[in-house]
Design an enzyme around this catalytic site. Structure first.
Site, PDB file in Angstrom:
ATOM      1  N   ARG A 190       0.794  -1.229   0.000  1.00 50.20           N
ATOM      2  CA  ARG A 190       0.000   0.000   0.000  1.00 50.20           C
ATOM      3  C   ARG A 190       0.825   1.276   0.000  1.00 50.20           C
ATOM      4  O   ARG A 190       0.279   2.364   0.197  1.00 50.20           O
ATOM      5  CB  ARG A 190      -1.003  -0.022   1.169  1.00 50.20           C
ATOM      6  CG  ARG A 190      -2.020  -1.100   0.945  1.00 50.20           C
ATOM      7  CD  ARG A 190      -3.072  -1.282   2.008  1.00 50.20           C
ATOM      8  NE  ARG A 190      -3.731  -2.531   1.647  1.00 50.20           N
ATOM      9  CZ  ARG A 190      -3.366  -3.734   2.091  1.00 50.20           C
ATOM     10  NH1 ARG A 190      -2.373  -3.835   2.965  1.00 50.20           N
ATOM     11  NH2 ARG A 190      -3.978  -4.806   1.681  1.00 50.20           N
ATOM     12  N   GLY A 202      -1.467 -11.338   7.902  1.00 48.80           N
ATOM     13  CA  GLY A 202      -1.446 -12.786   8.038  1.00 48.80           C
ATOM     14  C   GLY A 202      -2.527 -13.358   8.925  1.00 48.80           C
ATOM     15  O   GLY A 202      -2.364 -14.447   9.482  1.00 48.80           O
ATOM     16  N   GLY A 203      -3.647 -12.645   9.075  1.00 50.21           N
ATOM     17  CA  GLY A 203      -4.719 -13.111   9.937  1.00 50.21           C
ATOM     18  C   GLY A 203      -5.276 -14.460   9.540  1.00 50.21           C
ATOM     19  O   GLY A 203      -5.797 -15.199  10.384  1.00 50.21           O
ATOM     20  N   GLU A 204      -5.167 -14.815   8.260  1.00 51.45           N
ATOM     21  CA  GLU A 204      -5.676 -16.110   7.783  1.00 51.45           C
ATOM     22  C   GLU A 204      -4.696 -17.253   8.071  1.00 51.45           C
ATOM     23  O   GLU A 204      -4.941 -18.389   7.686  1.00 51.45           O
ATOM     24  CB  GLU A 204      -5.984 -16.036   6.287  1.00 51.45           C
ATOM     25  CG  GLU A 204      -7.311 -15.372   5.970  1.00 51.45           C
ATOM     26  CD  GLU A 204      -7.393 -13.945   6.490  1.00 51.45           C
ATOM     27  OE1 GLU A 204      -8.284 -13.687   7.327  1.00 51.45           O
ATOM     28  OE2 GLU A 204      -6.582 -13.099   6.088  1.00 51.45           O
ATOM     29  N   THR A 211       2.112  -5.683   4.192  1.00 45.03           N
ATOM     30  CA  THR A 211       1.458  -5.070   3.026  1.00 45.03           C
ATOM     31  C   THR A 211       1.113  -3.601   3.264  1.00 45.03           C
ATOM     32  O   THR A 211       0.782  -2.892   2.327  1.00 45.03           O
ATOM     33  CB  THR A 211       0.163  -5.823   2.671  1.00 45.03           C
ATOM     34  OG1 THR A 211      -0.726  -5.813   3.800  1.00 45.03           O
ATOM     35  CG2 THR A 211       0.456  -7.268   2.268  1.00 45.03           C
ATOM     36  N   TRP A 269      -2.983  -4.539   9.037  1.00 48.75           N
ATOM     37  CA  TRP A 269      -2.491  -4.310   7.678  1.00 48.75           C
ATOM     38  C   TRP A 269      -3.168  -3.126   6.988  1.00 48.75           C
ATOM     39  O   TRP A 269      -2.977  -2.901   5.798  1.00 48.75           O
ATOM     40  CB  TRP A 269      -2.678  -5.572   6.849  1.00 48.75           C
ATOM     41  CG  TRP A 269      -4.078  -6.113   6.850  1.00 48.75           C
ATOM     42  CD1 TRP A 269      -4.613  -7.009   7.732  1.00 48.75           C
ATOM     43  CD2 TRP A 269      -5.105  -5.803   5.915  1.00 48.75           C
ATOM     44  NE1 TRP A 269      -5.925  -7.268   7.399  1.00 48.75           N
ATOM     45  CE2 TRP A 269      -6.247  -6.543   6.297  1.00 48.75           C
ATOM     46  CE3 TRP A 269      -5.180  -4.972   4.796  1.00 48.75           C
ATOM     47  CZ2 TRP A 269      -7.459  -6.482   5.602  1.00 48.75           C
ATOM     48  CZ3 TRP A 269      -6.381  -4.894   4.092  1.00 48.75           C
ATOM     49  CH2 TRP A 269      -7.501  -5.642   4.492  1.00 48.75           C
ATOM     50  N   ASN A 311      -9.654  -9.319  11.647  1.00 51.38           N
ATOM     51  CA  ASN A 311     -10.500 -10.414  12.090  1.00 51.38           C
ATOM     52  C   ASN A 311      -9.760 -11.359  13.031  1.00 51.38           C
ATOM     53  O   ASN A 311      -8.545 -11.515  12.953  1.00 51.38           O
ATOM     54  CB  ASN A 311     -11.013 -11.211  10.889  1.00 51.38           C
ATOM     55  CG  ASN A 311      -9.885 -11.746  10.029  1.00 51.38           C
ATOM     56  OD1 ASN A 311      -9.283 -11.010   9.271  1.00 51.38           O
ATOM     57  ND2 ASN A 311      -9.593 -13.032  10.148  1.00 51.38           N
ATOM     58  N   ASP A 314     -15.792 -12.645   9.135  1.00 57.59           N
ATOM     59  CA  ASP A 314     -14.562 -12.068   8.587  1.00 57.59           C
ATOM     60  C   ASP A 314     -14.741 -10.601   8.217  1.00 57.59           C
ATOM     61  O   ASP A 314     -14.320 -10.164   7.157  1.00 57.59           O
ATOM     62  CB  ASP A 314     -14.054 -12.851   7.375  1.00 57.59           C
ATOM     63  CG  ASP A 314     -12.717 -12.302   6.879  1.00 57.59           C
ATOM     64  OD1 ASP A 314     -11.859 -11.989   7.722  1.00 57.59           O
ATOM     65  OD2 ASP A 314     -12.542 -12.165   5.648  1.00 57.59           O
TER      66      ASP A 314
END
Length: 626
Positions: A131, A191-193, A175, A260, A278, A327
């Protein structure tokens, strides 16, 4: 030019009031209306310019002045930084940076490209985006995908220092655009996922030394919360270690809440503002403390933090979506503005959350002033309780029931949100906010998932599609009254509007579309004044600047991001989607290929009929009259 001089003097006076709490070079660059000195335009994140050469009358004459190819595909988020005679632009992975000479448009003064481990690419859930960069004190700061924060000499591009902010083998990546305040540069984590535990970190701008880190989850000492002093809804928290007790067992250690998104700053109050994402996983049952969710807030995910940048201590917090079941990542920008609310002048923070509600909050105290849907089709909650600040969840659209997973259909908005990270704009001329939005719903099927460091930790199958019984498109560009909590006007678009907005003193607002159009509209009524088709879909942020006395409009186009992940990563409904899904959800068979790209591929399956990949900077001007 007289109006510009008055604006510069007024802004300089405001900045001087808080100059002891800011970075002098950033303040100086932001106070010059000829520059576009930060990704969000200024510390307040308003994405507004007092430039007025391009007006509602002559914007129809905009033409391409020059272009530049970045040489990189995938999604181009963020936008150019302009300071004096130099424009700085960036790319997705491998995160190239170019310094371009505005006296010889497109000439490269220097280029930076580091060598990164390509194994970071598979753990970037929603494209390899970045970004943007920050410039301060003669340095340029870049947050690389591989978790390296880099400081470069802004004149030569020489590498000055590096700091390691995370570990991609654990699913962590970078990011977000950094923010510089005083002698510190702030950066978050993605990296929340992948079960990453979110944090915001301050580094010394001169040496790169870590000065403090505030986690999003865990004990108060880790989160930098003092329950006797940190406020929520106008009262001290009181209870200790809510970042632990509102999670089952040690689930907070992989609790998400990544950072992020965007960071803003009030020099007078000396507070930085940002949101957390999330909770992990997407399956709420795995995060439940009790069967009725009353003790399962999963703090402090989905939270707006106001922190002292010197110490990192939290002054106030507000959790928008406790115990998130959909989410609805909470990282969207917090725009700072001074407006009248209920007839009283207030210093507010305005947040357009993924969950479909727009929040107007007193930015000094954290008091909730207004909370309303900015898309009337939002259905997962009926309203926000103004006493508690909590959403009133509609059971039909919950994905959790009596301690068990619940499949839910026709949830609006989808996980993409009514708005994702694409930043809105505030115009002090109209007092309105101009907001790029998404108009998409979803089916949500949670399932159990085991945690393994570096492996996806999602726990849900999601299918997205255009909101039923609407205008038929997947996006709107709206004007929003944050004091009244209502839409003033709305413009429908075929696809989700995924670009950052821009407003100007000339009375024109700008935004971009996933097909690649940059569009100019009248800020008063939304009437279209001009459009141009750029080479690729726009998920970047439009800006404006002047050089040699002439105003320009600039935008990075390059389709991708979560909305365009199908094109960016080569995922289609015919090939590759099921394999991608099963890779992200180990051991879980995809029920439909529409779940690829965490659901977004199905929603934007036809996007490839309108645009293709490409990274291009396009700069526009109004030619001189002959």
């Amino acid at each position: 030019m007289e109006a510009l001089s008055r604006w510069a003097l007024a802004l300089a006076a405001i900045l001087a009031a808080g100059s002891a709490h800011a970075n002098d070079s950033v303040m100086k660059n932001q106070s010059d209306p000829n520059n576009w000195a930060s990704q969000l335009g200024n510390y307040a994140g308003q994405r507004y310019s007092p430039l007025n050469q391009i007006t509602t009358d002559n914007v129809k004459n905009l033409q391409v002045a020059w272009t530049f190819s970045t040489g990189v595909l995938r999604g181009h988020e963020g936008g150019p930084i302009v300071i004096g005679d130099v424009m700085y632009i960036h790319t997705p992975f491998p995160n190239k940076v170019f310094a371009l000479d505005l006296k010889n448009p497109g000439r490269i003064l220097w280029k930076y490209e580091s060598v990164q481990d390509p194994n970071v690419i598979p753990i970037m859930c929603c494209d390899t985006v970045n970004r943007g960069v920050a410039v301060a004190d003669g340095k340029l700061f870049l947050a690389q995908a591989d978790n390296t924060l880099v400081a470069l000499d802004a004149t030569s591009g020489k590498e000055l220092w590096k700091a390691k902010n995370g570990d991609h083998t654990k699913g962590e990546s970078l990011t977000a655009a950094p923010l510089v305040v005083k002698d510190k540069v702030f950066v978050g984590i993605s990296g929340g996922e992948f079960g990453v535990r979110g944090h915001l970190t301050a580094y010394d701008t001169t040496s790169g030394k870590m000065l403090w880190r505030a986690f999003s989850t865990g004990p108060d000492a880790d989160v930098k919360i003092d329950p006797a002093k940190t406020m929520m809804m106008g009262k001290p928290l009181g209870q200790k270690d809510l970042g632990v007790s509102t999670w089952p067992g040690d689930e907070w250690k992989r609790g998400g809440g990544t950072t992020w998104g965007w960071y803003t700053y009030d020099p007078e109050l000396n507070l930085i503002y940002y949101g957390t994402g999330n909770p992990g996983s997407w399956n709420p049952t795995q995060r439940a403390v009790d069967k009725d969710r009353s003790k399962s807030d999963n703090k402090w995910s989905m939270t707006i933090f106001a922190r002292d940048p010197d110490t990192g201590d939290a002054k106030w917090v507000y959790q928008k979506t406790p115990f998130d079941e959909w989410d609805f990542d909470g990282v969207n920008e917090n725009i700072l503005a001074n407006i009248n609310v209920n007839g009283q002048p207030r210093k507010v923070l305005v947040n357009f959350d993924r969950n479909g509600f727009a929040y107007t909050i007193d930015r000094a105290t954290g008091e909730l002033l207004v909370a309303q849907k900015y898309d009337p089709t939002v259905n997962w909650a009926s309203e926000i309780d103004m006493t508690t600040g909590r959403p009133k969840v509609v059971d039909k659209y919950s994905t959790f029931a009596n301690g068990e997973d619940k499949n839910s259909t026709a949830v609006c908005p989808a996980a993409l949100g009514t708005k994702d990270q694409q930043p809105a704009s505030f115009s002090p001329d109209t007092g309105l906010f101009y907001v790029p939005t998404n108009h998409i719903c979803m089916d949500y099927e949670p399932f159990s998932v085991a945690y393994t460091a570096g492996q996806a930790y999602v726990g849900s199958t999601v299918s997205m599609y255009p909101t039923p019984n609407s205008h038929g498109g997947m996006g709107n560009f709206i004007a929003w009254d944050a004091a009244a909590g209502k839409i003033v006007w709305s413009r429908p678009e075929r696809f989700a509007v995924w670009s950052g907005a821009l407003t100007t003193k000339g009375g024109v607002a700008y935004y971009g579309t996933l097909e690649g159009y940059i569009i100019a509209v009248n800020m008063k009524d939304g009437q279209e004044l001009w459009r141009f088709k750029t080479p690729s879909g726009i998920i970047g942020n439009i800006n404006t600047y002047t050089h040699d006395g002439k105003q320009y409009i600039a935008v990075l186009s390059g389709v991708g991001g979560w909305a365009g992940i199908g094109l960016a990563a080569g995922l289609t409904q015919e090939t590759g989607a099921t394999a991608w899904h099963e890779a992200v959800h180990p051991g879980h068979k995809a029920g439909t290929v529409a779940t690829a790209g965490l659901g977004a591929v199905g929603a934007h399956a036809s996007l490839g009929e309108y645009t293709q990949l490409g990274g291009v900077l396009t700069v526009f001007h109004v030619p001189d009259q002959k």
